[in-house]
Design a protein around this motif. Sequence first.
Motif, mmCIF file in Angstrom:
data_model
loop_
_atom_site.group_PDB
_atom_site.id
_atom_site.type_symbol
_atom_site.label_atom_id
_atom_site.label_comp_id
_atom_site.label_asym_id
_atom_site.label_seq_id
_atom_site.Cartn_x
_atom_site.Cartn_y
_atom_site.Cartn_z
ATOM 1 N N LEU A 335 7.066 16.316 -15.036
ATOM 2 C CA LEU A 335 7.649 16.844 -13.572
ATOM 3 C C LEU A 335 6.548 16.617 -12.599
ATOM 4 C CD1 LEU A 335 10.062 17.807 -11.940
ATOM 5 C CD2 LEU A 335 9.182 20.213 -12.318
ATOM 6 N N LEU A 336 5.483 16.836 -12.780
ATOM 7 C CA LEU A 336 4.240 16.662 -11.707
ATOM 8 C C LEU A 336 3.895 15.157 -11.566
ATOM 9 C CD1 LEU A 336 1.714 17.713 -9.927
ATOM 10 C CD2 LEU A 336 0.215 17.365 -12.167
ATOM 11 N N VAL A 337 4.156 14.447 -12.678
ATOM 12 C CA VAL A 337 3.707 13.111 -12.515
ATOM 13 C C VAL A 337 5.046 12.405 -11.606
ATOM 14 C CG1 VAL A 337 3.910 10.955 -13.626
ATOM 15 C CG2 VAL A 337 2.526 12.686 -14.500
ATOM 16 N N PHE A 338 6.229 12.864 -11.780
ATOM 17 C CA PHE A 338 7.356 12.605 -11.055
ATOM 18 C C PHE A 338 7.194 12.736 -9.710
ATOM 19 C CE2 PHE A 338 11.757 13.446 -9.392
ATOM 20 C CZ PHE A 338 12.107 12.076 -9.440
ATOM 21 N N ILE A 339 6.735 13.966 -9.228
ATOM 22 C CA ILE A 339 6.593 14.414 -8.039
ATOM 23 C C ILE A 339 5.579 13.522 -7.218
ATOM 24 C CG2 ILE A 339 5.676 16.154 -6.471
ATOM 25 C CD1 ILE A 339 8.422 16.735 -7.426
ATOM 26 N N GLY A 340 4.473 13.039 -8.014
ATOM 27 C CA GLY A 340 3.415 12.027 -7.606
ATOM 28 C C GLY A 340 4.149 10.845 -7.462
ATOM 29 N N GLY A 341 5.244 10.397 -8.227
ATOM 30 C CA GLY A 341 5.680 8.881 -7.960
ATOM 31 C C GLY A 341 6.775 9.151 -6.910
ATOM 32 N N THR A 342 7.592 10.234 -6.776
ATOM 33 C CA THR A 342 8.484 10.267 -5.563
ATOM 34 C C THR A 342 7.602 10.461 -4.240
ATOM 35 O OG1 THR A 342 9.603 11.766 -7.172
ATOM 36 C CG2 THR A 342 10.218 11.833 -4.841
ATOM 37 N N SER A 343 6.562 11.127 -4.421
ATOM 38 C CA SER A 343 5.399 10.948 -3.372
ATOM 39 C C SER A 343 5.300 9.607 -2.833
ATOM 40 C CB SER A 343 4.273 11.657 -3.446
ATOM 41 O OG SER A 343 3.617 12.198 -2.503
ATOM 42 N N ALA A 344 4.709 8.715 -3.784
ATOM 43 C CA ALA A 344 4.647 7.417 -3.470
ATOM 44 C C ALA A 344 5.571 6.667 -2.772
ATOM 45 C CB ALA A 344 3.985 6.590 -4.641
ATOM 46 N N ALA A 345 6.849 6.795 -3.374
ATOM 47 C CA ALA A 345 7.942 6.112 -3.077
ATOM 48 C C ALA A 345 8.246 6.655 -1.512
ATOM 49 C CB ALA A 345 9.133 6.270 -4.113
ATOM 50 N N THR A 346 8.374 7.969 -1.532
ATOM 51 C CA THR A 346 8.636 8.515 -0.150
ATOM 52 C C THR A 346 7.980 8.132 1.109
ATOM 53 O OG1 THR A 346 9.277 10.614 -1.598
ATOM 54 C CG2 THR A 346 9.437 10.408 1.128
ATOM 55 N N GLY A 347 6.482 8.279 0.771
ATOM 56 C CA GLY A 347 5.782 7.807 1.759
ATOM 57 C C GLY A 347 5.992 6.151 2.263
ATOM 58 N N MET A 348 6.072 5.315 1.306
ATOM 59 C CA MET A 348 6.422 4.164 1.606
ATOM 60 C C MET A 348 7.768 3.719 2.415
ATOM 61 S SD MET A 348 8.544 1.235 0.687
ATOM 62 C CE MET A 348 8.368 -0.634 0.788
ATOM 63 N N ILE A 349 8.865 4.506 1.874
ATOM 64 C CA ILE A 349 10.273 4.323 2.331
ATOM 65 C C ILE A 349 10.247 4.977 3.803
ATOM 66 C CG2 ILE A 349 12.298 5.091 2.345
ATOM 67 C CD1 ILE A 349 12.550 5.011 -0.613
ATOM 68 N N ILE A 350 9.726 5.988 4.260
ATOM 69 C CA ILE A 350 9.637 6.643 5.095
ATOM 70 C C ILE A 350 8.945 5.745 6.342
ATOM 71 C CG2 ILE A 350 8.758 8.453 6.785
ATOM 72 C CD1 ILE A 350 9.225 10.377 4.506
ATOM 73 N N VAL A 351 7.685 5.202 6.117
ATOM 74 C CA VAL A 351 6.991 4.472 7.187
ATOM 75 C C VAL A 351 7.441 3.278 7.133
ATOM 76 C CG1 VAL A 351 4.709 3.647 7.703
ATOM 77 C CG2 VAL A 351 4.862 5.779 6.119
ATOM 78 N N GLU A 352 8.036 2.513 6.075
ATOM 79 C CA GLU A 352 8.482 1.214 6.160
ATOM 80 C C GLU A 352 9.907 1.153 6.910
ATOM 81 O OE1 GLU A 352 6.805 -2.162 5.561
ATOM 82 O OE2 GLU A 352 6.854 -1.724 3.538
ATOM 83 N N THR A 353 10.575 2.181 6.689
ATOM 84 C CA THR A 353 12.113 2.143 7.499
ATOM 85 C C THR A 353 11.783 2.571 8.767
ATOM 86 O OG1 THR A 353 12.580 4.314 6.355
ATOM 87 C CG2 THR A 353 13.513 2.282 5.495
ATOM 88 N N THR A 354 10.805 3.398 9.144
ATOM 89 C CA THR A 354 10.522 3.717 10.509
ATOM 90 C C THR A 354 10.050 2.358 11.149
ATOM 91 O OG1 THR A 354 10.134 5.967 9.916
ATOM 92 C CG2 THR A 354 9.236 5.188 12.132
#
Lengths: 891, 62
Positions: A335-354
């Motif tokens: 779960l911690l690893v998943f949160i890390g991966g989600t974190s990586a994806a979220t950061g990218m998606i937020i900044v890129e789509t902005t």
Amino acid sequence: MSTLPVATVLAVSLAYLGLLFVIALLVERRIERGRQLVRSPTIYALSLAVYCTSWTFFGSVGVAATQGIGFLPIYLGPTLMALLWPTLMVKCLRIAKRDRITTIADFIASRYGKRRGLAALVALICVIGVLPYLALQLKAVAAGFTLLTSGSASMRGGLFGDTALVITLVMAAFTIMFGTRHLDASERHEGLVAAIAFESVVKLCAFLAVGLFACFVLFDGPAVLFAEAAAHPRLSALWRFETSAGGWFDWSVLILLSMAAVTLLPRQFQVAVVENVDEAHVRRATWQFPLYLLTINLFVLPLACAGVLLIGPALAADDYVLGLPMQSGHPYLALLVFIGGTSAATGMIIVETTALATMISNDLVLPGLLHRAYAADLGRLLLLIRRGAILIVALLGYLYFRYAGEARSLVSIGLISFAAVAQLAPAFFGGLYWRLGTRSGAYAGLLAGFVVWGYTLLLPSASHSGWLPAQWLIEGPLGIVWLRPQALFGMDGVTAITHGVFWSLLANAAAYVGVSLATRADAQESAQAALFVGALQRDAERPIPLWRGGVALPELRALLVRILGEARAQAALEAYRNRHGGRVDDNDPGLLQHVESVLAGAIGSASARTLVASIAREAPLGLEEVMHILDEASQVLHYSRALSARTRELRDANRRLQELDQLKDEFMSTVTHELRTPLTSIRAFSEILADNPALDPDERARYLGIIIRETERLTRLINQVLDFARLEQGEAQWRIEPVALGAAIGDAAASVRQLFDDAGVALEVGPVPDDWWVRADADRLQQVLLNLLGNALKFAPPRRGRVEVSATRDGASVCVAVDDNGPGVAAQDVETVFEKFRQSGSNLTAKPQGTGLGLPISRHIVERFGGRIWVQPRSGGGASFRFTLPLEESA
Amino acid sequence: MPNTSRRVLGLAVVALLGFALFNFPLLSLADGHSGPLGAPALLLYIFGVWAVLIVLAAVLRR
């Protein structure tokens, strides 16, 4: 394999996203309350690590498990690029701050003359090019979620029917909350950046945790892990370059590709340039960012080995990171690893789509709206457009994932996006360092590159997914073999990415350079080119006024209010007023410039220019005028050089003055000395006469004679000093008339002959024809001759001395020479003996008699007559003083 | 000012050096060997050069 309940995973994920949002909110609150949060350079470096997405987090291990060290070039490139940032990034920052650049599309369009067409093209390339990249993130998170909750990687079914779609919508919602809280995109999203920096820490920690877990829990240390892997036939083959990473050329191309990507990806440009608060932060990022990349890659290969050894083909290699803790019965680590991966994806998606939404609203949608008269608040409309754009981009990413990306590995999807963004490289780097690059060249290059990219990379990726018939990939379109999209002109033996990157960038760069050389830039373009290329020069900060006239204040105000709203418009005008001493006039071109730059921050430079142009009464400056302004700018430079030269002259003059001042002091002491000598003797003899009335008459007569002579000497001295002062000030009376030279020389010789006889010096006067008449003042000419003769007598040795006076004709003038056989004039004194207050010989040794004014006076006189005077050594010893005088035309 | 541009130039030289070290033929020298801990020498070589580049960058930025 143990799984986790959907509710748990969902709750933790949403809680994590909520935490990110709270961090962003808190930071923005602090700023709103006026507490300037100290943004450390480390936060800047961490926010740059948004480069590491779920591609890095899940995909690298996937690549490492199938292609060995082939995952590394993607991080080596950015490391090398970071070393160039102190020059490259600083240049971008200067430009972006001056022009209020908000996106990479804005940046490129601004360089080539702020035209909307180019901005739109770049925006389009970015949006289409980045879609696969967004799809990759969605895929990674969706796959992880499914794996965590069901133990298999199938993504359909489950609670919401379509996990990826739900994730897409959640991400879009968060992005809208993060990225579009305010309008002015150049006003930084401090909260967003703080959240991104935080997520960078989380993904790094999560990845290190699972790496350490694999090395030290699943195996007894890396040595054991590597030993077991070495025994595995497929793994040990991966460790050899030739059998794993593809060719050397592929490797080099990936390094170069990632160098371009880390600079040009919309989200990297956003965090590195737009969100930068301090140029100095770049210096720290130069080593911190590569350090981050190194650290997050440390455990990639160990994890890949562990995955192959323990999981094997049961899971896709991209899922090993999550699969390892799952399979070994550690779901909460998973779960911690998943949160890390989600974190990586979220950061990218937020900044890129902005970033993409800003481009879409500023460069694609807004230009269509500008020409219509919207009475309503355009600012609110812009925010709506931006939010809509975020949703659309996210959904497009989802569609790509659903129809083209589902079956492919994460990294192969991501590289397609890298290749698309690399198409901006020629126009971007060319624009920064090559002044001759033109807008037409940029258009040509971008279009050519984009088309070839679409043909060699995007279409095949759609074909592989069954979206297009795969037949044409193998046989070529219409059976034309050499047009096969993955082996253009028969190029084989490289990976599809290398192939596509090579052809697209070749076409791109060739078109950019070729068309640039064939076309000429217009005025606006030339001005921008100069500003961009010369951005690091010291005077580049000075804005160049590109508007000739101005616009009435109320009109500008209305425009600002329309876009920014009342309060911000007021603030913008206040800012200008404060900078210009509290006064703002109508028709101030500087104000127009200011308004354009403020608007550029909100709606992009191209749109801002269009808007301002629509209300400016006068057209923007033409080519000639811009060139003129640029010339002026370079003239300022020229002037400052001239000024420093002038300063140098002044310094020289000053030094000379001080020298003269010193000479004057010496002169004063000389004169004082000369005056005191006769005065002393006059006084002494007067006292003798006064004290001894009974002195015998002969004695008395002798003493009186001395007193008279000394008085005469005194008078002569004083007269000379006064005479010189008169000459110096040009107050002397002149009576220029024809003078018979022979007679003048004769008179002078006669009057000094007694003195020469007394001293035992021979005086010889050469023959002078009677018809040599010179134009002169007879008395002054006498003075010169007497000076020279007196001078010669002074230096001629007693009894053996010999002085000759002669005159020779030289064309229209006559040269008079007074030669002696004295010690001569030292070479270094030849120039200075004619300067006032100078006397031949060192000041420290015995001084020759006289005031030292004779020769300077003579020079004044001769020059007044139109002649010149000099001294030259005489063959056989002695000095030869000579002067020329113009001959009177013999009537 | 001259010091700054000297450092900037120094970093660019380090980047060039890094590019050479990360590519054929220098990279191939480490290929196929195995190093300490049984890890592939190629991997250790790349991470080693990487670390040196970072240290150089950290030193040169001062």
